[in-house]
Design a protein around this motif. Sequence first.
Motif, PDB file in Angstrom:
ATOM      1  N   LYS A 187     -20.917   8.194  26.880  1.00 26.96           N
ATOM      2  CA  LYS A 187     -19.478   8.461  26.822  1.00 26.96           C
ATOM      3  C   LYS A 187     -18.797   7.537  25.816  1.00 26.96           C
ATOM      4  CE  LYS A 187     -16.258   6.720  29.262  1.00 26.96           C
ATOM      5  NZ  LYS A 187     -15.316   6.212  30.287  1.00 26.96           N
ATOM      6  N   GLN A 188     -19.183   6.257  25.818  1.00 28.17           N
ATOM      7  CA  GLN A 188     -18.579   5.295  24.888  1.00 28.17           C
ATOM      8  C   GLN A 188     -18.898   5.653  23.433  1.00 28.17           C
ATOM      9  OE1 GLN A 188     -16.384   3.206  25.919  1.00 28.17           O
ATOM     10  NE2 GLN A 188     -16.790   3.619  28.069  1.00 28.17           N
ATOM     11  N   GLN A 189     -20.161   6.028  23.174  1.00 30.49           N
ATOM     12  CA  GLN A 189     -20.542   6.386  21.809  1.00 30.49           C
ATOM     13  C   GLN A 189     -19.857   7.677  21.370  1.00 30.49           C
ATOM     14  OE1 GLN A 189     -24.278   5.749  20.104  1.00 30.49           O
ATOM     15  NE2 GLN A 189     -25.078   4.429  21.719  1.00 30.49           N
ATOM     16  N   LYS A 190     -19.706   8.596  22.292  1.00 28.07           N
ATOM     17  CA  LYS A 190     -19.030   9.860  21.985  1.00 28.07           C
ATOM     18  C   LYS A 190     -17.571   9.599  21.603  1.00 28.07           C
ATOM     19  CE  LYS A 190     -18.552  14.494  24.031  1.00 28.07           C
ATOM     20  NZ  LYS A 190     -18.921  15.337  25.190  1.00 28.07           N
ATOM     21  N   LEU A 191     -16.926   8.742  22.364  1.00 30.83           N
ATOM     22  CA  LEU A 191     -15.532   8.400  22.073  1.00 30.83           C
ATOM     23  C   LEU A 191     -15.414   7.691  20.726  1.00 30.83           C
ATOM     24  CD1 LEU A 191     -12.710   8.585  23.374  1.00 30.83           C
ATOM     25  CD2 LEU A 191     -13.078   6.257  24.240  1.00 30.83           C
ATOM     26  N   SER A 192     -16.371   6.827  20.442  1.00 35.92           N
ATOM     27  CA  SER A 192     -16.377   6.112  19.159  1.00 35.92           C
ATOM     28  C   SER A 192     -16.498   7.075  17.983  1.00 35.92           C
ATOM     29  CB  SER A 192     -17.531   5.105  19.143  1.00 35.92           C
ATOM     30  OG  SER A 192     -17.639   4.480  17.888  1.00 35.92           O
ATOM     31  N   LEU A 193     -17.350   8.100  18.133  1.00 34.57           N
ATOM     32  CA  LEU A 193     -17.514   9.093  17.074  1.00 34.57           C
ATOM     33  C   LEU A 193     -16.232   9.911  16.877  1.00 34.57           C
ATOM     34  CD1 LEU A 193     -21.137  10.343  17.795  1.00 34.57           C
ATOM     35  CD2 LEU A 193     -20.343   9.350  15.645  1.00 34.57           C
ATOM     36  N   VAL A 194     -15.575  10.240  17.972  1.00 31.77           N
ATOM     37  CA  VAL A 194     -14.325  10.992  17.876  1.00 31.77           C
ATOM     38  C   VAL A 194     -13.264  10.148  17.172  1.00 31.77           C
ATOM     39  CG1 VAL A 194     -12.443  12.040  19.202  1.00 31.77           C
ATOM     40  CG2 VAL A 194     -14.817  12.428  19.877  1.00 31.77           C
ATOM     41  N   ARG A 195     -13.175   8.861  17.541  1.00 30.66           N
ATOM     42  CA  ARG A 195     -12.208   7.962  16.897  1.00 30.66           C
ATOM     43  C   ARG A 195     -12.464   7.901  15.393  1.00 30.66           C
ATOM     44  NH1 ARG A 195     -12.939   3.990  19.883  1.00 30.66           N
ATOM     45  NH2 ARG A 195     -11.069   4.096  21.189  1.00 30.66           N
ATOM     46  N   ARG A 196     -13.736   7.799  15.016  1.00 29.70           N
ATOM     47  CA  ARG A 196     -14.091   7.734  13.586  1.00 29.70           C
ATOM     48  C   ARG A 196     -13.645   9.012  12.865  1.00 29.70           C
ATOM     49  NH1 ARG A 196     -18.377   9.785  10.778  1.00 29.70           N
ATOM     50  NH2 ARG A 196     -18.951   8.728   8.836  1.00 29.70           N
ATOM     51  N   LEU A 197     -13.863  10.169  13.501  1.00 31.54           N
ATOM     52  CA  LEU A 197     -13.457  11.437  12.895  1.00 31.54           C
ATOM     53  C   LEU A 197     -11.953  11.475  12.647  1.00 31.54           C
ATOM     54  CD1 LEU A 197     -15.435  14.308  14.679  1.00 31.54           C
ATOM     55  CD2 LEU A 197     -15.489  13.714  12.264  1.00 31.54           C
ATOM     56  N   TYR A 198     -11.186  11.022  13.634  1.00 33.77           N
ATOM     57  CA  TYR A 198      -9.732  11.050  13.507  1.00 33.77           C
ATOM     58  C   TYR A 198      -9.265  10.105  12.402  1.00 33.77           C
ATOM     59  CZ  TYR A 198      -9.228  13.660  17.917  1.00 33.77           C
ATOM     60  OH  TYR A 198      -9.278  14.621  18.899  1.00 33.77           O
ATOM     61  N   GLN A 199      -9.946   8.958  12.290  1.00 37.94           N
ATOM     62  CA  GLN A 199      -9.503   7.943  11.335  1.00 37.94           C
ATOM     63  C   GLN A 199      -9.933   8.229   9.901  1.00 37.94           C
ATOM     64  OE1 GLN A 199     -11.047   4.373  13.164  1.00 37.94           O
ATOM     65  NE2 GLN A 199      -9.298   4.158  14.555  1.00 37.94           N
ATOM     66  N   GLN A 200     -10.957   9.061   9.737  1.00 37.42           N
ATOM     67  CA  GLN A 200     -11.453   9.320   8.381  1.00 37.42           C
ATOM     68  C   GLN A 200     -10.625  10.359   7.631  1.00 37.42           C
ATOM     69  OE1 GLN A 200     -15.757   9.999   8.055  1.00 37.42           O
ATOM     70  NE2 GLN A 200     -15.792   7.948   7.206  1.00 37.42           N
ATOM     71  N   GLY A 201      -9.775  11.058   8.340  1.00 39.58           N
ATOM     72  CA  GLY A 201      -8.879  11.975   7.672  1.00 39.58           C
ATOM     73  C   GLY A 201      -9.523  13.255   7.170  1.00 39.58           C
ATOM     74  N   PHE A 202     -10.494  13.776   7.906  1.00 37.87           N
ATOM     75  CA  PHE A 202     -11.087  15.067   7.547  1.00 37.87           C
ATOM     76  C   PHE A 202     -10.049  16.189   7.701  1.00 37.87           C
ATOM     77  CE2 PHE A 202     -15.196  12.984   8.622  1.00 37.87           C
ATOM     78  CZ  PHE A 202     -15.914  13.339   7.489  1.00 37.87           C
ATOM     79  N   GLU A 203     -10.297  17.293   7.018  1.00 38.87           N
ATOM     80  CA  GLU A 203      -9.469  18.478   7.222  1.00 38.87           C
ATOM     81  C   GLU A 203      -9.606  18.945   8.675  1.00 38.87           C
ATOM     82  OE1 GLU A 203      -7.445  20.068   5.069  1.00 38.87           O
ATOM     83  OE2 GLU A 203      -7.852  18.524   3.549  1.00 38.87           O
ATOM     84  N   ARG A 204      -8.548  19.602   9.169  1.00 37.81           N
ATOM     85  CA  ARG A 204      -8.537  20.012  10.580  1.00 37.81           C
ATOM     86  C   ARG A 204      -9.761  20.849  10.953  1.00 37.81           C
ATOM     87  NH1 ARG A 204      -5.039  20.285  14.656  1.00 37.81           N
ATOM     88  NH2 ARG A 204      -5.297  21.937  16.193  1.00 37.81           N
ATOM     89  N   GLU A 205     -10.119  21.809  10.087  1.00 37.93           N
ATOM     90  CA  GLU A 205     -11.264  22.674  10.394  1.00 37.93           C
ATOM     91  C   GLU A 205     -12.554  21.865  10.501  1.00 37.93           C
ATOM     92  OE1 GLU A 205     -13.547  26.625   8.582  1.00 37.93           O
ATOM     93  OE2 GLU A 205     -11.765  25.834   7.589  1.00 37.93           O
ATOM     94  N   ASP A 206     -12.716  20.874   9.625  1.00 38.63           N
ATOM     95  CA  ASP A 206     -13.920  20.027   9.670  1.00 38.63           C
ATOM     96  C   ASP A 206     -13.942  19.189  10.939  1.00 38.63           C
ATOM     97  OD1 ASP A 206     -14.911  20.916   7.191  1.00 38.63           O
ATOM     98  OD2 ASP A 206     -13.639  19.510   6.111  1.00 38.63           O
ATOM     99  N   VAL A 207     -12.768  18.666  11.317  1.00 37.13           N
ATOM    100  CA  VAL A 207     -12.700  17.881  12.555  1.00 37.13           C
ATOM    101  C   VAL A 207     -13.158  18.724  13.737  1.00 37.13           C
ATOM    102  CG1 VAL A 207     -11.166  16.714  14.195  1.00 37.13           C
ATOM    103  CG2 VAL A 207     -10.899  16.312  11.740  1.00 37.13           C
ATOM    104  N   LEU A 208     -12.664  19.962  13.828  1.00 42.84           N
ATOM    105  CA  LEU A 208     -13.022  20.825  14.954  1.00 42.84           C
ATOM    106  C   LEU A 208     -14.500  21.200  14.935  1.00 42.84           C
ATOM    107  CD1 LEU A 208      -9.880  23.142  15.084  1.00 42.84           C
ATOM    108  CD2 LEU A 208     -10.471  21.275  16.632  1.00 42.84           C
ATOM    109  N   ASN A 209     -15.043  21.481  13.749  1.00 45.38           N
ATOM    110  CA  ASN A 209     -16.472  21.805  13.638  1.00 45.38           C
ATOM    111  C   ASN A 209     -17.335  20.627  14.089  1.00 45.38           C
ATOM    112  OD1 ASN A 209     -16.013  24.363  12.597  1.00 45.38           O
ATOM    113  ND2 ASN A 209     -16.091  23.677  10.478  1.00 45.38           N
ATOM    114  N   LEU A 210     -16.979  19.431  13.637  1.00 44.19           N
ATOM    115  CA  LEU A 210     -17.783  18.243  13.953  1.00 44.19           C
ATOM    116  C   LEU A 210     -17.585  17.813  15.404  1.00 44.19           C
ATOM    117  CD1 LEU A 210     -17.290  16.355  10.583  1.00 44.19           C
ATOM    118  CD2 LEU A 210     -19.394  17.431  11.400  1.00 44.19           C
ATOM    119  N   LEU A 211     -16.369  17.981  15.926  1.00 42.05           N
ATOM    120  CA  LEU A 211     -16.148  17.712  17.349  1.00 42.05           C
ATOM    121  C   LEU A 211     -17.027  18.623  18.204  1.00 42.05           C
ATOM    122  CD1 LEU A 211     -12.271  17.302  17.644  1.00 42.05           C
ATOM    123  CD2 LEU A 211     -13.982  15.564  18.120  1.00 42.05           C
TER     124      LEU A 211
END
Length: 317
Positions: A187-211
């Motif tokens: 759970k902690q690693q999953k949350l860390s990956l989500v935080r990284r995605l939000y902070q890296q500024g990917f396009e919305r579609e990429d964020v949703l695909n990677l999430l």
Amino acid sequence: MTNTNPQTEYDSPWKQILQLYFEDFMLFFFPQAHREIDWTRQPEFLDKELEQVVRDAELGKRLADKLVKIYRIGGEESWILIHLEIQSQSESDFSERMFTYNYRIYDRYKRSVASLAILGDEQVNWRPNRFGYELFGTKVEFQFPIVKLLDYQQRQSELEASRNPLATVVMAHLAALQTLSDRLQRKQQKLSLVRRLYQQGFEREDVLNLLAFVDWVLTLPSDLEGEFLFEVEQLEAEQRMQYVTSFERSGIRLGLLEGIELGLKLRFGTVGLSLLPSISTIEDVEQLRAILSGLETVSTISELRQIYQSPTTDTQQ
């Protein structure tokens, strides 16, 4: 029945990533080959051709295999066989299977075929990359490049810094392997990956695909999944973003439906696909997960229906 320790699923999410991010995939794992491909011409995924070549061979369940038609710089048409070996155990006949795929495709279509393998297992020393034999002066030697995902454990800083979507995919895959027996850490690693995605500024579609990929491979028991989603909502409030609703409805649900469609086709053919319209109306993500999991164990369509239909509904079919 709720699964308190859900099994990690790898094949379907990797297949989806391959389809969505093929150019990024080649750039990340096989940069030299990437430089030789003419990316102004759209790659073509040849799923039906691959099915025809291997359907009569006892080569095991390989949901993530892909055959892709590309054009090399200079105009030559070539085919690339992407073979993802993402089971948790090594296989003694892997190299022979790679050879079989390669020569069958060449024999049927007379196209040059590059065979590339991604190994996502946990065996550090298992690195099959050749097959051959020699008899009475006849020599057959087949070699193919491999990428061992486990090697990226020593390259975490490189992954963290990378803007390529496949860096997130590799990080999630490694996290899944590392936390098989520790869901709290997962759970902690999953949350860390989500935080990284939000902070890296990917396009919305990429964020949703990677999430969707992160969620699929880093499965959590229902209690920890609830905690995770609550913490994601807090993270979104901090970042002034809102992906979680779309993530749950669009990312996870779409990925599950794609996996179910593939499973229905492989298990029951055209008859199985006739169930898809009714399954597609199901909004409950957990019920969709149960259907996808059930496809591995049920032997009849009737048994599969029982997973998502009440007895009264089922008798009306």
